[in-house]
Design a protein around this motif. Sequence first.
Motif, PDB file in Angstrom:
ATOM      1  N   VAL A  60      16.229  10.118 -16.353  1.00  0.00           N
ATOM      2  CA  VAL A  60      15.326  10.178 -15.201  1.00  0.00           C
ATOM      3  C   VAL A  60      16.180  10.298 -13.951  1.00  0.00           C
ATOM      4  CG1 VAL A  60      13.572   8.942 -13.861  1.00  0.00           C
ATOM      5  CG2 VAL A  60      13.587   8.753 -16.355  1.00  0.00           C
ATOM      6  N   GLY A  61      15.811  11.229 -13.084  1.00  0.00           N
ATOM      7  CA  GLY A  61      16.506  11.388 -11.806  1.00  0.00           C
ATOM      8  C   GLY A  61      15.571  11.058 -10.661  1.00  0.00           C
ATOM      9  N   VAL A  62      16.084  10.316  -9.685  1.00  0.00           N
ATOM     10  CA  VAL A  62      15.302   9.961  -8.497  1.00  0.00           C
ATOM     11  C   VAL A  62      16.157  10.251  -7.274  1.00  0.00           C
ATOM     12  CG1 VAL A  62      14.163   8.104  -7.224  1.00  0.00           C
ATOM     13  CG2 VAL A  62      14.093   8.122  -9.725  1.00  0.00           C
ATOM     14  N   GLU A  63      15.612  11.037  -6.364  1.00  0.00           N
ATOM     15  CA  GLU A  63      16.283  11.308  -5.094  1.00  0.00           C
ATOM     16  C   GLU A  63      15.323  10.924  -3.972  1.00  0.00           C
ATOM     17  OE1 GLU A  63      17.951  15.215  -4.661  1.00  0.00           O
ATOM     18  OE2 GLU A  63      18.439  15.304  -6.790  1.00  0.00           O
ATOM     19  N   ARG A  64      15.800  10.082  -3.069  1.00  0.00           N
ATOM     20  CA  ARG A  64      14.958   9.650  -1.947  1.00  0.00           C
ATOM     21  C   ARG A  64      15.551  10.175  -0.656  1.00  0.00           C
ATOM     22  NH1 ARG A  64      11.529   4.429  -1.610  1.00  0.00           N
ATOM     23  NH2 ARG A  64      10.372   4.907   0.274  1.00  0.00           N
ATOM     24  N   ASP A  65      14.694  10.762   0.154  1.00  0.00           N
ATOM     25  CA  ASP A  65      15.092  11.261   1.466  1.00  0.00           C
ATOM     26  C   ASP A  65      14.007  10.843   2.452  1.00  0.00           C
ATOM     27  OD1 ASP A  65      16.248  12.550   3.589  1.00  0.00           O
ATOM     28  OD2 ASP A  65      15.731  14.568   2.932  1.00  0.00           O
ATOM     29  N   GLY A  66      14.193   9.678   3.068  1.00  0.00           N
ATOM     30  CA  GLY A  66      13.212   9.164   4.025  1.00  0.00           C
ATOM     31  C   GLY A  66      11.890   8.849   3.365  1.00  0.00           C
ATOM     32  N   ASP A  67      10.841   9.571   3.761  1.00  0.00           N
ATOM     33  CA  ASP A  67       9.503   9.320   3.221  1.00  0.00           C
ATOM     34  C   ASP A  67       9.153  10.259   2.073  1.00  0.00           C
ATOM     35  OD1 ASP A  67       9.275  11.640   4.660  1.00  0.00           O
ATOM     36  OD2 ASP A  67       7.480  11.055   5.754  1.00  0.00           O
ATOM     37  N   ARG A  68      10.172  10.749   1.384  1.00  0.00           N
ATOM     38  CA  ARG A  68       9.983  11.662   0.253  1.00  0.00           C
ATOM     39  C   ARG A  68      10.817  11.169  -0.936  1.00  0.00           C
ATOM     40  NH1 ARG A  68       9.508  17.782  -0.186  1.00  0.00           N
ATOM     41  NH2 ARG A  68      10.483  18.246  -2.173  1.00  0.00           N
ATOM     42  N   VAL A  73      12.004  13.943 -14.704  1.00  0.00           N
ATOM     43  CA  VAL A  73      12.113  13.279 -16.005  1.00  0.00           C
ATOM     44  C   VAL A  73      12.467  14.341 -17.035  1.00  0.00           C
ATOM     45  CG1 VAL A  73      10.894  11.969 -17.785  1.00  0.00           C
ATOM     46  CG2 VAL A  73      10.399  11.539 -15.367  1.00  0.00           C
ATOM     47  N   TRP A  74      13.551  14.099 -17.784  1.00  0.00           N
ATOM     48  CA  TRP A  74      13.946  14.997 -18.865  1.00  0.00           C
ATOM     49  C   TRP A  74      13.580  14.343 -20.194  1.00  0.00           C
ATOM     50  CZ3 TRP A  74      16.803  14.506 -14.457  1.00  0.00           C
ATOM     51  CH2 TRP A  74      17.132  15.689 -13.787  1.00  0.00           C
ATOM     52  N   LEU A  75      12.875  15.094 -21.027  1.00  0.00           N
ATOM     53  CA  LEU A  75      12.505  14.617 -22.352  1.00  0.00           C
ATOM     54  C   LEU A  75      13.436  15.209 -23.397  1.00  0.00           C
ATOM     55  CD1 LEU A  75       8.604  14.880 -22.218  1.00  0.00           C
ATOM     56  CD2 LEU A  75      10.042  12.870 -21.806  1.00  0.00           C
ATOM     57  N   ARG A  76      13.663  14.451 -24.446  1.00  0.00           N
ATOM     58  CA  ARG A  76      14.499  14.867 -25.575  1.00  0.00           C
ATOM     59  C   ARG A  76      13.573  15.497 -26.604  1.00  0.00           C
ATOM     60  NH1 ARG A  76      16.204  10.217 -26.019  1.00  0.00           N
ATOM     61  NH2 ARG A  76      18.120  10.402 -24.864  1.00  0.00           N
ATOM     62  N   GLN A  77      13.885  16.723 -27.002  1.00  0.00           N
ATOM     63  CA  GLN A  77      13.066  17.350 -28.044  1.00  0.00           C
ATOM     64  C   GLN A  77      13.956  18.134 -28.982  1.00  0.00           C
ATOM     65  OE1 GLN A  77      10.239  19.773 -25.892  1.00  0.00           O
ATOM     66  NE2 GLN A  77      11.399  21.607 -26.281  1.00  0.00           N
ATOM     67  N   ARG A  78      13.491  18.214 -30.218  1.00  0.00           N
ATOM     68  CA  ARG A  78      14.258  18.946 -31.223  1.00  0.00           C
ATOM     69  C   ARG A  78      13.986  20.441 -31.075  1.00  0.00           C
ATOM     70  NH1 ARG A  78      11.354  20.968 -35.330  1.00  0.00           N
ATOM     71  NH2 ARG A  78       9.252  20.164 -35.630  1.00  0.00           N
ATOM     72  N   ARG A  79      14.935  21.223 -31.538  1.00  0.00           N
ATOM     73  CA  ARG A  79      14.753  22.672 -31.537  1.00  0.00           C
ATOM     74  C   ARG A  79      13.934  23.061 -32.757  1.00  0.00           C
ATOM     75  NH1 ARG A  79      20.884  23.768 -30.369  1.00  0.00           N
ATOM     76  NH2 ARG A  79      20.887  23.196 -28.166  1.00  0.00           N
ATOM     77  N   ALA A  80      13.016  23.969 -32.556  1.00  0.00           N
ATOM     78  CA  ALA A  80      12.193  24.453 -33.665  1.00  0.00           C
ATOM     79  C   ALA A  80      13.000  25.407 -34.527  1.00  0.00           C
ATOM     80  CB  ALA A  80      10.957  25.163 -33.126  1.00  0.00           C
ATOM     81  N   ASP A 110       7.305  16.074  -7.887  1.00  0.00           N
ATOM     82  CA  ASP A 110       7.734  16.381  -9.256  1.00  0.00           C
ATOM     83  C   ASP A 110       8.905  17.344  -9.187  1.00  0.00           C
ATOM     84  OD1 ASP A 110       8.073  17.206 -11.866  1.00  0.00           O
ATOM     85  OD2 ASP A 110       6.027  17.940 -12.119  1.00  0.00           O
ATOM     86  N   GLY A 111      10.096  16.860  -9.535  1.00  0.00           N
ATOM     87  CA  GLY A 111      11.306  17.671  -9.478  1.00  0.00           C
ATOM     88  C   GLY A 111      11.413  18.718 -10.570  1.00  0.00           C
TER      89      GLY A 111
END
Length: 122
Positions: A60-68, A73-80, A110-111
């Motif tokens: 999970v990445g969170v970047e805060r810049d003042g009021d923003r 969120v990166w999910l782990r998934q298998r390759r088909a 939402d990044g």
Amino acid sequence: MAVRLLLAVSAMLLAGCSTPGHDEVAASIGSVRPSADGRVLHASVTGSVLVDQEDPVARVGVERDGDRVEVTVWLRQRRADPDEAIIMIARVVPVEVPLDEPLGEAAVYDGSADPPRLVRVG
């Protein structure tokens, strides 16, 4: 709706980071609710049926810049497998996002979207 979901999942697959047999894909945030003290965001993110069911959240990445506050969120998934039929059903994953300081009146974005998309908080 199915075409839009297919495009979203395809874009997530292409944007992901790779490890042998698995990918990390940025997942779309559907909703966000802050904890009572505002230091944790309870988010719902959307992934494909290939998302790891035991340990779905890669990071999970969170970047805060003042009021923003921008959350990714990166999910782990298998390759088909190349000949595997994939059911086009979205999987919703609950995620707790810790914040360094209370959310307060800050807007959440939402990044995973380009450009980042404003997420309704509530």
